[in-house]
Design an enzyme around this catalytic site. Sequence first.
Site, PDB file in Angstrom:
ATOM      1  N   GLU A 118       0.833  -1.210   0.000  1.00 27.49           N
ATOM      2  CA  GLU A 118       0.000   0.000   0.000  1.00 27.49           C
ATOM      3  C   GLU A 118       0.871   1.265   0.000  1.00 27.49           C
ATOM      4  OE1 GLU A 118      -3.148  -0.136  -0.387  1.00 27.49           O
ATOM      5  OE2 GLU A 118      -3.963  -1.952   0.556  1.00 27.49           O
ATOM      6  N   HIS A 142      -3.025   1.703   8.474  1.00 24.34           N
ATOM      7  CA  HIS A 142      -4.123   0.910   7.922  1.00 24.34           C
ATOM      8  C   HIS A 142      -4.231  -0.390   8.715  1.00 24.34           C
ATOM      9  CE1 HIS A 142      -6.532  -1.583   5.383  1.00 24.34           C
ATOM     10  NE2 HIS A 142      -5.521  -2.325   4.987  1.00 24.34           N
ATOM     11  N   HIS A 144      -6.990  -3.940   9.752  1.00 20.16           N
ATOM     12  CA  HIS A 144      -8.182  -4.737   9.440  1.00 20.16           C
ATOM     13  C   HIS A 144      -9.023  -4.839  10.712  1.00 20.16           C
ATOM     14  CE1 HIS A 144      -5.958  -6.811   5.837  1.00 20.16           C
ATOM     15  NE2 HIS A 144      -6.145  -5.512   5.671  1.00 20.16           N
ATOM     16  N   GLU A 172     -17.912  10.202  23.503  1.00 19.58           N
ATOM     17  CA  GLU A 172     -16.755  11.039  23.186  1.00 19.58           C
ATOM     18  C   GLU A 172     -16.270  10.906  21.738  1.00 19.58           C
ATOM     19  OE1 GLU A 172     -13.877  11.098  26.348  1.00 19.58           O
ATOM     20  OE2 GLU A 172     -15.458  11.499  27.806  1.00 19.58           O
ATOM     21  N   HIS A 213     -12.993  -4.218   4.048  1.00 25.77           N
ATOM     22  CA  HIS A 213     -11.527  -4.334   4.125  1.00 25.77           C
ATOM     23  C   HIS A 213     -10.971  -3.808   5.450  1.00 25.77           C
ATOM     24  CE1 HIS A 213      -7.445  -3.683   1.858  1.00 25.77           C
ATOM     25  NE2 HIS A 213      -7.270  -3.975   3.121  1.00 25.77           N
TER      26      HIS A 213
END
Length: 286
Positions: A118, A142, A144, A172, A213
């Site tokens: 990525e 990133h 999962h 919050e 994803h």
Amino acid sequence: MNNIFGVKVMEDYIRMCHDGVRQGWHERNGGNLTYRMKEEEVAECRPYFRATPGSWVKLGVEADNLKGEHFISTGSGKFLQNVGLEPQNSICIVEINEEGDSYRIVWGLENGGRPTSEFPTHFMNHSVRKRVTGGENRVIYHAHTPYVIALTYVLPLQSEVFTRMLWKSATECCVVFPGGVGVVPWMVPGGPEIAKATCVLMEKYDAAIWAFHGLFVSGPDFDTAFGLMHTIEKAAQIASIALAATGGKPPRQVITDDNLRAIGREFGVTLNEEILSFVSDDELYC
Ligand code: 2HA
Ligand code: ZN
């Protein structure tokens, strides 16, 4: 410690990978983390750089405002659970060339490899976040996150719908992400399409959900970026449990829009009013 792992930024980076693993967000080689280094951090790490850096590799994308920058990155196909055990084989530091279109490895991935699959997506989004935050944002992460993924099967794939649901899942949340959360429809991971679609959202959001994803967040430092990921995932967990309990029907009571505005006033944050006017609670439920 007289090696690169004694440098604070490396310690903090490695700890964040471990924190994500502890949350259960990084099965196998899932997820990735990149950090745009400060000049003084590069200087601290430079004594440990390879005598001969790797060769320049084209990124396939370019960014004027990232010329000459250094990034710490997880390795493509590497498992985040191994980052703490063998960081020298799991992560790397890359330097960006003076054209802003290629990278070379200057430290790490000693057994071979390249930065995360990525990386072009991270790179383009670093460029956007650096510009829109005046250089403040340095972290792209990133993961999962299972409950965020679960919600993408159930709710309409719209930024406003997800933001409203997540803001209303715990008091919050609207303080942690007052600007809201973007949503990208399903796309092939690692490709140019998802990179571009995420960049559009990162102009105004610091978090983007990737349908089916996971989650993609940005922040100024490791704690803030991790905290954003954690808060959104926890809100999604609460929303999923409540939705399952009511069978997708409206719950007995909710945090109202005026409650949200009151929290915003009290905590001195400006909520994205577009979200509140775009959809009502009715559109969140079956
Ligand atoms: O690094 O998570 O999206 C593996 C991934 C790709
Ligand atoms: Zn992924």
